[in-house]
Design a protein around this motif. Structure first.
Motif, PDB file in Angstrom:
ATOM      1  N   GLY A 107       0.792  -1.229   0.000  1.00  0.00           N
ATOM      2  CA  GLY A 107       0.000   0.000   0.000  1.00  0.00           C
ATOM      3  C   GLY A 107       0.824   1.278   0.000  1.00  0.00           C
ATOM      4  N   GLU A 108       2.116   1.200   0.260  1.00  0.00           N
ATOM      5  CA  GLU A 108       2.954   2.397   0.258  1.00  0.00           C
ATOM      6  C   GLU A 108       3.420   2.713  -1.157  1.00  0.00           C
ATOM      7  N   HIS A 109       3.393   3.997  -1.494  1.00  0.00           N
ATOM      8  CA  HIS A 109       3.894   4.451  -2.791  1.00  0.00           C
ATOM      9  C   HIS A 109       4.610   5.781  -2.562  1.00  0.00           C
ATOM     10  N   PRO A 110       5.935   5.728  -2.292  1.00  0.00           N
ATOM     11  CA  PRO A 110       6.684   6.963  -2.006  1.00  0.00           C
ATOM     12  C   PRO A 110       6.703   7.911  -3.202  1.00  0.00           C
ATOM     13  N   SER A 111       6.843   9.187  -2.901  1.00  0.00           N
ATOM     14  CA  SER A 111       6.923  10.205  -3.958  1.00  0.00           C
ATOM     15  C   SER A 111       8.247  10.067  -4.705  1.00  0.00           C
ATOM     16  N   ASP A 112       8.326  10.706  -5.867  1.00  0.00           N
ATOM     17  CA  ASP A 112       9.557  10.665  -6.651  1.00  0.00           C
ATOM     18  C   ASP A 112      10.732  11.266  -5.873  1.00  0.00           C
ATOM     19  N   GLU A 113      10.473  12.338  -5.131  1.00  0.00           N
ATOM     20  CA  GLU A 113      11.532  12.964  -4.335  1.00  0.00           C
ATOM     21  C   GLU A 113      12.027  12.003  -3.253  1.00  0.00           C
ATOM     22  N   ALA A 114      11.117  11.276  -2.633  1.00  0.00           N
ATOM     23  CA  ALA A 114      11.512  10.298  -1.612  1.00  0.00           C
ATOM     24  C   ALA A 114      12.306   9.159  -2.249  1.00  0.00           C
ATOM     25  N   LEU A 115      11.895   8.720  -3.440  1.00  0.00           N
ATOM     26  CA  LEU A 115      12.619   7.644  -4.127  1.00  0.00           C
ATOM     27  C   LEU A 115      14.053   8.058  -4.446  1.00  0.00           C
ATOM     28  N   VAL A 116      14.233   9.303  -4.893  1.00  0.00           N
ATOM     29  CA  VAL A 116      15.576   9.810  -5.193  1.00  0.00           C
ATOM     30  C   VAL A 116      16.429   9.812  -3.928  1.00  0.00           C
ATOM     31  N   ASP A 117      15.866  10.321  -2.831  1.00  0.00           N
ATOM     32  CA  ASP A 117      16.602  10.377  -1.571  1.00  0.00           C
ATOM     33  C   ASP A 117      16.931   8.979  -1.052  1.00  0.00           C
ATOM     34  N   ILE A 118      15.971   8.077  -1.122  1.00  0.00           N
ATOM     35  CA  ILE A 118      16.183   6.703  -0.651  1.00  0.00           C
ATOM     36  C   ILE A 118      17.267   6.019  -1.479  1.00  0.00           C
ATOM     37  N   GLU A 119      17.181   6.142  -2.792  1.00  0.00           N
ATOM     38  CA  GLU A 119      18.195   5.523  -3.655  1.00  0.00           C
ATOM     39  C   GLU A 119      19.578   6.087  -3.367  1.00  0.00           C
ATOM     40  N   ASN A 120      19.695   7.418  -3.319  1.00  0.00           N
ATOM     41  CA  ASN A 120      20.991   8.047  -3.066  1.00  0.00           C
ATOM     42  C   ASN A 120      21.572   7.626  -1.721  1.00  0.00           C
ATOM     43  N   THR A 121      20.738   7.594  -0.695  1.00  0.00           N
ATOM     44  CA  THR A 121      21.205   7.244   0.645  1.00  0.00           C
ATOM     45  C   THR A 121      21.637   5.790   0.726  1.00  0.00           C
ATOM     46  N   LEU A 122      20.818   4.879   0.190  1.00  0.00           N
ATOM     47  CA  LEU A 122      21.164   3.455   0.261  1.00  0.00           C
ATOM     48  C   LEU A 122      22.419   3.153  -0.548  1.00  0.00           C
ATOM     49  N   CYS A 123      22.541   3.731  -1.728  1.00  0.00           N
ATOM     50  CA  CYS A 123      23.739   3.482  -2.548  1.00  0.00           C
ATOM     51  C   CYS A 123      24.983   4.055  -1.881  1.00  0.00           C
ATOM     52  N   ALA A 124      24.870   5.233  -1.305  1.00  0.00           N
ATOM     53  CA  ALA A 124      26.015   5.823  -0.598  1.00  0.00           C
ATOM     54  C   ALA A 124      26.393   4.989   0.620  1.00  0.00           C
ATOM     55  N   SER A 125      25.407   4.394   1.288  1.00  0.00           N
ATOM     56  CA  SER A 125      25.694   3.614   2.498  1.00  0.00           C
ATOM     57  C   SER A 125      26.543   2.380   2.212  1.00  0.00           C
ATOM     58  N   ILE A 126      26.464   1.863   0.988  1.00  0.00           N
ATOM     59  CA  ILE A 126      27.262   0.683   0.653  1.00  0.00           C
ATOM     60  C   ILE A 126      28.451   1.023  -0.246  1.00  0.00           C
ATOM     61  N   GLY A 127      28.720   2.317  -0.415  1.00  0.00           N
ATOM     62  CA  GLY A 127      29.907   2.735  -1.150  1.00  0.00           C
ATOM     63  C   GLY A 127      29.728   2.930  -2.633  1.00  0.00           C
ATOM     64  N   TYR A 128      28.485   2.965  -3.115  1.00  0.00           N
ATOM     65  CA  TYR A 128      28.230   3.145  -4.542  1.00  0.00           C
ATOM     66  C   TYR A 128      27.575   4.493  -4.855  1.00  0.00           C
ATOM     67  N   GLY A 129      27.788   5.487  -4.021  1.00  0.00           N
ATOM     68  CA  GLY A 129      27.162   6.789  -4.215  1.00  0.00           C
ATOM     69  C   GLY A 129      27.583   7.478  -5.499  1.00  0.00           C
ATOM     70  N   ASP A 130      28.850   7.307  -5.909  1.00  0.00           N
ATOM     71  CA  ASP A 130      29.367   7.963  -7.113  1.00  0.00           C
ATOM     72  C   ASP A 130      29.266   7.093  -8.354  1.00  0.00           C
ATOM     73  N   HIS A 131      28.742   5.886  -8.222  1.00  0.00           N
ATOM     74  CA  HIS A 131      28.719   4.941  -9.327  1.00  0.00           C
ATOM     75  C   HIS A 131      27.516   5.175 -10.233  1.00  0.00           C
ATOM     76  N   GLN A 132      27.660   4.774 -11.492  1.00  0.00           N
ATOM     77  CA  GLN A 132      26.586   4.888 -12.467  1.00  0.00           C
ATOM     78  C   GLN A 132      25.495   3.873 -12.134  1.00  0.00           C
ATOM     79  N   ARG A 133      24.240   4.290 -12.299  1.00  0.00           N
ATOM     80  CA  ARG A 133      23.150   3.366 -11.990  1.00  0.00           C
ATOM     81  C   ARG A 133      21.870   3.731 -12.728  1.00  0.00           C
ATOM     82  N   LEU A 134      21.012   2.724 -12.815  1.00  0.00           N
ATOM     83  CA  LEU A 134      19.701   2.856 -13.444  1.00  0.00           C
ATOM     84  C   LEU A 134      18.674   2.357 -12.438  1.00  0.00           C
TER      85      LEU A 134
END
Length: 162
Positions: free
Chosen positions: A80-107
């Motif tokens: 039932g949850e559907h985060p906003s686009d802004e939340a998705l961007v923040d979540i993706e950036n934070t999770l990728c940075a947490s595992i060391g892939y913040g600067d890496h190319q991604r889709l």
């Protein structure tokens, strides 16, 4: 919210383009309707198909590494949850940075065809500047901590994880 690394192929011959086409649901007209959000990060090109070519070109520049060069992360949200686009961007950036892939190319592609909306993130493990293959170990602990912080920050349901 649960974030999980998808196991790599046993033959270690994963292809970023194959993963990209899978998450974009190319060739599946019904599946393409379930794709409601796409994002390309840290690439010169922002069209997903062209970005996949750019990422594969970056991967081909690393000739030393024999291990897998693609990381597949799935972030699943509570029913039932559907985060906003802004939340998705923040979540993706934070999770990728947490595992060391913040600067890496991604889709990133959001799928809405199941009860649980989920975000697929295809990450190039080859750093675009240094061309080193960054292998993350014990990433599930860092992903768990980042998920917990993102749930609080964006008012998402607290999910059971580790």
């Amino acid at each position: 919210m649960i974030a999980k690394k998808v196991a790599r192929r046993r033959d270690s011959q994963s292809s970023f383009s194959a993963l990209g086409k899978y998450i974009l649901r190319e060739g599946d007209s019904e599946g393409q309707a379930a794709v409601t959000y796409t994002r390309v990060s840290n690439c010169q090109l922002d069209v997903p198909i062209l970005a996949m070519k750019e990422i594969e070109a970056t991967q081909s520049r690393n000739t030393r590494s024999q291990s897998d060069k693609t990381y597949h992360l799935v972030i699943s949200f509570a029913e039932g949850e559907h985060p906003s686009d802004e939340a998705l961007v923040d979540i993706e950036n934070t999770l990728c940075a947490s595992i060391g892939y913040g600067d890496h190319q991604r889709l990133s592609v959001l799928h809405t065809d199941t009860d649980n909306v989920h975000l697929h993130v295809a990450i190039n493990k080859i750093h675009p500047v240094t061309l080193n293959n960054i292998e993350v170990i014990r990433d599930f602990y860092r992903l768990d901590e980042a998920c917990q912080a993102m749930e609080k920050q964006h008012g998402l349901l607290i999910d059971n994880r580790i």
